[in-house]
Design a protein around this motif. Structure first.
Motif, PDB file in Angstrom:
ATOM      1  N   THR A  90       1.010  -1.065  -0.220  1.00 54.98           N
ATOM      2  CA  THR A  90       0.127  -0.063  -0.064  1.00 54.98           C
ATOM      3  C   THR A  90       0.777   1.438   0.018  1.00 54.98           C
ATOM      4  N   ASP A  91       0.327   2.182  -0.726  1.00 56.63           N
ATOM      5  CA  ASP A  91       1.543   3.276  -0.333  1.00 56.63           C
ATOM      6  C   ASP A  91       1.400   3.733   1.022  1.00 56.63           C
ATOM      7  N   ASP A  92       0.990   3.660   1.860  1.00 54.53           N
ATOM      8  CA  ASP A  92       1.996   4.262   3.212  1.00 54.53           C
ATOM      9  C   ASP A  92       2.070   3.105   4.126  1.00 54.53           C
ATOM     10  N   ALA A  93       1.962   2.002   3.416  1.00 50.70           N
ATOM     11  CA  ALA A  93       3.215   0.677   3.846  1.00 50.70           C
ATOM     12  C   ALA A  93       1.746  -0.003   5.162  1.00 50.70           C
ATOM     13  N   LEU A  94       1.046   1.155   5.034  1.00 49.01           N
ATOM     14  CA  LEU A  94      -0.380   0.241   6.405  1.00 49.01           C
ATOM     15  C   LEU A  94      -1.590  -0.792   6.054  1.00 49.01           C
ATOM     16  N   PRO A  95      -2.092  -1.563   7.156  1.00 49.63           N
ATOM     17  CA  PRO A  95      -3.003  -2.202   6.042  1.00 49.63           C
ATOM     18  C   PRO A  95      -3.823  -1.329   5.768  1.00 49.63           C
ATOM     19  N   ARG A  96      -5.410  -1.954   5.366  1.00 50.54           N
ATOM     20  CA  ARG A  96      -6.228  -1.538   4.878  1.00 50.54           C
ATOM     21  C   ARG A  96      -7.343  -2.689   5.365  1.00 50.54           C
ATOM     22  N   LEU A  97      -8.411  -1.231   6.727  1.00 49.98           N
ATOM     23  CA  LEU A  97     -10.223  -2.483   7.031  1.00 49.98           C
ATOM     24  C   LEU A  97     -10.786  -2.295   6.554  1.00 49.98           C
ATOM     25  N   HIS A  98     -11.411  -1.735   6.067  1.00 53.40           N
ATOM     26  CA  HIS A  98     -12.730  -2.317   4.566  1.00 53.40           C
ATOM     27  C   HIS A  98     -14.529  -2.844   4.632  1.00 53.40           C
ATOM     28  N   SER A  99     -14.791  -2.014   4.563  1.00 56.31           N
ATOM     29  CA  SER A  99     -17.159  -2.257   5.329  1.00 56.31           C
ATOM     30  C   SER A  99     -17.108  -1.825   4.063  1.00 56.31           C
ATOM     31  N   PRO A 100     -17.456  -3.344   2.487  1.00 59.29           N
ATOM     32  CA  PRO A 100     -17.837  -2.069   1.629  1.00 59.29           C
ATOM     33  C   PRO A 100     -19.741  -1.797   1.336  1.00 59.29           C
ATOM     34  N   ALA A 101     -20.475  -2.792   2.748  1.00 67.56           N
ATOM     35  CA  ALA A 101     -21.623  -3.098   3.179  1.00 67.56           C
ATOM     36  C   ALA A 101     -22.013  -3.724   4.636  1.00 67.56           C
ATOM     37  N   PRO A 102     -22.963  -3.027   4.925  1.00 74.60           N
ATOM     38  CA  PRO A 102     -22.744  -3.750   6.549  1.00 74.60           C
ATOM     39  C   PRO A 102     -22.827  -5.395   7.034  1.00 74.60           C
ATOM     40  N   ASN A 103     -21.792  -5.682   7.414  1.00 78.31           N
ATOM     41  CA  ASN A 103     -21.666  -6.701   8.253  1.00 78.31           C
ATOM     42  C   ASN A 103     -20.822  -7.484   6.837  1.00 78.31           C
ATOM     43  N   SER A 121      -6.494  -6.268   4.490  1.00 81.40           N
ATOM     44  CA  SER A 121      -5.319  -6.476   3.020  1.00 81.40           C
ATOM     45  C   SER A 121      -4.421  -5.504   3.843  1.00 81.40           C
ATOM     46  N   GLY A 122      -3.073  -5.562   2.852  1.00 77.59           N
ATOM     47  CA  GLY A 122      -1.759  -4.816   2.721  1.00 77.59           C
ATOM     48  C   GLY A 122      -1.058  -4.872   3.498  1.00 77.59           C
ATOM     49  N   PHE A 123      -0.918  -6.073   3.872  1.00 76.98           N
ATOM     50  CA  PHE A 123       0.123  -6.123   5.316  1.00 76.98           C
ATOM     51  C   PHE A 123       1.542  -6.288   4.887  1.00 76.98           C
ATOM     52  N   ASN A 124       2.005  -6.172   3.394  1.00 78.23           N
ATOM     53  CA  ASN A 124       3.448  -4.907   3.080  1.00 78.23           C
ATOM     54  C   ASN A 124       4.488  -6.364   3.325  1.00 78.23           C
ATOM     55  N   GLY A 125       3.951  -7.590   3.370  1.00 85.41           N
ATOM     56  CA  GLY A 125       5.210  -8.241   3.825  1.00 85.41           C
ATOM     57  C   GLY A 125       5.066  -8.665   4.884  1.00 85.41           C
ATOM     58  N   ARG A 126       4.096  -8.260   5.664  1.00 83.79           N
ATOM     59  CA  ARG A 126       4.681  -9.125   7.437  1.00 83.79           C
ATOM     60  C   ARG A 126       2.479 -10.031   7.507  1.00 83.79           C
ATOM     61  N   GLY A 127       2.610 -10.802   6.822  1.00 82.93           N
ATOM     62  CA  GLY A 127       1.374 -11.091   6.779  1.00 82.93           C
ATOM     63  C   GLY A 127       1.434 -12.241   8.118  1.00 82.93           C
ATOM     64  N   ILE A 128       2.224 -12.747   8.276  1.00 85.44           N
ATOM     65  CA  ILE A 128       1.559 -13.909   9.322  1.00 85.44           C
ATOM     66  C   ILE A 128       1.323 -13.745  10.535  1.00 85.44           C
ATOM     67  N   ALA A 129       2.380 -13.080  11.115  1.00 89.28           N
ATOM     68  CA  ALA A 129       1.952 -11.900  12.496  1.00 89.28           C
ATOM     69  C   ALA A 129       0.944 -11.222  12.508  1.00 89.28           C
ATOM     70  N   PRO A 130       0.727 -10.288  11.418  1.00 93.76           N
ATOM     71  CA  PRO A 130      -0.693  -9.145  11.511  1.00 93.76           C
ATOM     72  C   PRO A 130      -2.168 -10.045  10.751  1.00 93.76           C
ATOM     73  N   GLY A 131      -1.715 -11.487  10.040  1.00 95.10           N
ATOM     74  CA  GLY A 131      -2.831 -11.660   9.708  1.00 95.10           C
ATOM     75  C   GLY A 131      -3.570 -13.184  10.874  1.00 95.10           C
ATOM     76  N   THR A 132      -2.757 -13.052  11.278  1.00 99.03           N
ATOM     77  CA  THR A 132      -3.188 -14.015  12.309  1.00 99.03           C
ATOM     78  C   THR A 132      -4.662 -12.987  13.990  1.00 99.03           C
ATOM     79  N   SER A 133      -3.095 -11.807  13.640  1.00 95.21           N
ATOM     80  CA  SER A 133      -3.860 -11.078  15.172  1.00 95.21           C
ATOM     81  C   SER A 133      -4.907 -10.411  14.173  1.00 95.21           C
ATOM     82  N   PHE A 134      -4.912 -10.572  13.030  1.00 90.13           N
ATOM     83  CA  PHE A 134      -6.436  -9.736  13.044  1.00 90.13           C
ATOM     84  C   PHE A 134      -7.332 -10.448  12.728  1.00 90.13           C
ATOM     85  N   GLY A 135      -7.172 -11.997  12.244  1.00 91.83           N
ATOM     86  CA  GLY A 135      -8.091 -13.065  12.233  1.00 91.83           C
ATOM     87  C   GLY A 135      -8.897 -13.288  13.581  1.00 91.83           C
ATOM     88  N   ARG A 136      -8.165 -13.113  14.313  1.00 97.42           N
ATOM     89  CA  ARG A 136      -8.844 -13.342  16.095  1.00 97.42           C
ATOM     90  C   ARG A 136      -9.564 -12.073  16.245  1.00 97.42           C
TER      91      ARG A 136
END
Length: 423
Positions: free
Chosen positions: A341-354, A359-374
């Motif tokens: 991403t342009d600022d190297a930060l992940p993106r959290l979107h809600s295009p419709a209710p619920n 996305s946008g883990f910028n090469g740091r998917g393992i720990a952030p992906g696990t944590s955001f999944g929780r």
């Protein structure tokens, strides 16, 4: 993308799954069977909620099964830059959560007995020249002020932990570690299934329809109707989720794995079995696997001319970094795409209710992906609200010239590696 190389060859077998062939209901339908999707499903099942994953390929098909396997804390950006970009409220939440995220990964591995070559011994950020030393020095200062367990090493101390005299210093981050990334993804999936979640592979989402207070995600063989939809496809998003991919610039990254090193050589390279990467503009990374192979990676795609360019550069660069290797032979080669991403930060979107995407883990998917999944599991379960998440909900915005910039990175890396070793 040349399959998953070493990781596919050495990972335990994936849990048995099949394609969706029925119309089902659940508390949440999760699109994507990588770290984020499997973590969301696991945590939802542990909270007593029903979760169904729809994966277009196989478990860990995308970035989860192709990366280096460094379980790092935080993001690429320094803490101060992250706070400036995310704002004080979300920035503090994000730094606090992602600083603890590696521990979450290793705790899950231990709790569920996931066989993924887990090594919780820290990682090394290796300084290239004076500028690199200044960079890791500033990282050390900022993380130390936040109480992180990090240590700044001079050239001599770094060389002992790396096994190479090529670097001017290193930052040891004891919060971090390494795993076999595809094995971890498969282990998360198996744990989710044992806990009550369902996973369907070879089941690409082909349609999304509103159905009263719920949503229906259709595939070619069936559908899942649920009050919540979690989209966890990140850089490998396609079809109805293409907007997620288009707001990122794709950065190709390859890995080359040697044959298992002889014991006398193995004890001289990364003797503490810590993963490492450097501060070069076109960075490179290196780590050992459980069998003693040296896994070496850098920016670039192993296709067309790049296949031989990057492999030959890898031979030259490893010979320069670790002359004790002698003749270098690669046993495996593979690559994948990192979404930037342009600022190297992940993106959290809600295009419709619920409907929520991360996305946008910028090469740091393992720990952030696990944590955001929780986090997303807790959101679906009603334990937290959207305003308590470490990122604000934003609208997806296409990255300017994303395809052209991705092609530029691929070509630039090939030219740099064609020119020879550089540090």
């Amino acid at each position: 993308m040349r399959d998953h190389g070493l990781w596919a060859a050495s990972a335990p077998t994936a849990p048995a799954t099949s394609a969706l062939a029925a119309d089902l209901t659940a508390d949440a339908v999760i699109v994507g069977g990588g770290y984020t999707g499997c973590s969301t499903a696991l945590h939802l099942a542990e909270l007593g909620r029903s979760a169904i994953i729809l994966e277009a390929g196989e478990i860990g098909f995308g970035g989860s099964g192709r990366n280096v396997g460094l379980v790092n804390a935080g993001l690429w950006t320094m803490p101060g830059d992250l706070l400036a970009a995310a704002g004080a409220l979300h920035g503090e939440r994000l730094l606090e959560q992602l600083g603890r995220a590696p521990k979450l990964v290793f705790d899950i591995v231990a709790r569920h007995g996931i066989a993924c070559e887990a090594e919780h011994r820290g990682t090394l950020h290796c300084a290239v020249g004076r500028s690199g030393l200044r960079e890791i020095g500033e990282r050390h200062r900022q993380w130390s002020e936040r109480g992180a367990d990090v240590e700044l090493l001079d050239a001599d101390a770094a060389s002992k932990l790396i096994g190479s005299k090529a670097y001017s210093g290193a930052l040891l981050d004891r919060r971090a570690g390494t795993i076999q990334p595809l094995a971890y993804a498969r282990g998360l999936a198996a744990a989710a299934i044992r806990s009550g979640a369902e996973i369907f592979t070879r089941s690409a989402a082909t349609g999304l329809y509103e159905k009263g207070p719920s949503w229906t995600v259709a595939t070619s063989g069936g559908s899942v109707t649920a009050p919540w939809v979690i989209v966890a496809t990140d850089a490998y998003s396609s079809g109805i989720w293409t907007a997620i991919r288009r707001e990122q610039v794709m950065l190709p990254y390859f890995n080359l794995a040697t044959r298992p090193l002889p014991p006398d050589v193995l004890k001289t390279i990364l003797p503490g079995r810590r993963g490492a990467w450097n501060t070069s503009r076109i960075l490179s990374s290196f780590r050992l696997d459980a069998a003693g192979r040296l896994v070496f990676g850098s920016v670039g795609a192993l296709r067309g001319p790049g296949r031989s360019i990057h492999a030959h550069w890898g031979e030259r660069e490893l010979a320069r970094l670790f002359p004790q290797l002698g003749t270098i032979e690669f046993e495996h080669a593979w690559y994948g795409q990192i979404g930037m991403t342009d600022d190297a930060l992940p993106r959290l979107h809600s295009p419709a209710p619920n409907i929520v995407s991360i996305s946008g883990f910028n090469g740091r998917g393992i720990a952030p992906g696990t944590s955001f999944g929780r986090d997303l599991a807790r959101l679906v379960a009603g334990e937290i609200g959207a305003d308590e998440l470490p990122l604000p909900m934003t609208a997806a915005r296409e990255a300017p010239y994303h395809a052209l910039r991705g092609a530029f990175y691929e070509a630039g890396a090939a030219l740099a590696h064609l020119a020879g070793s550089r540090i």
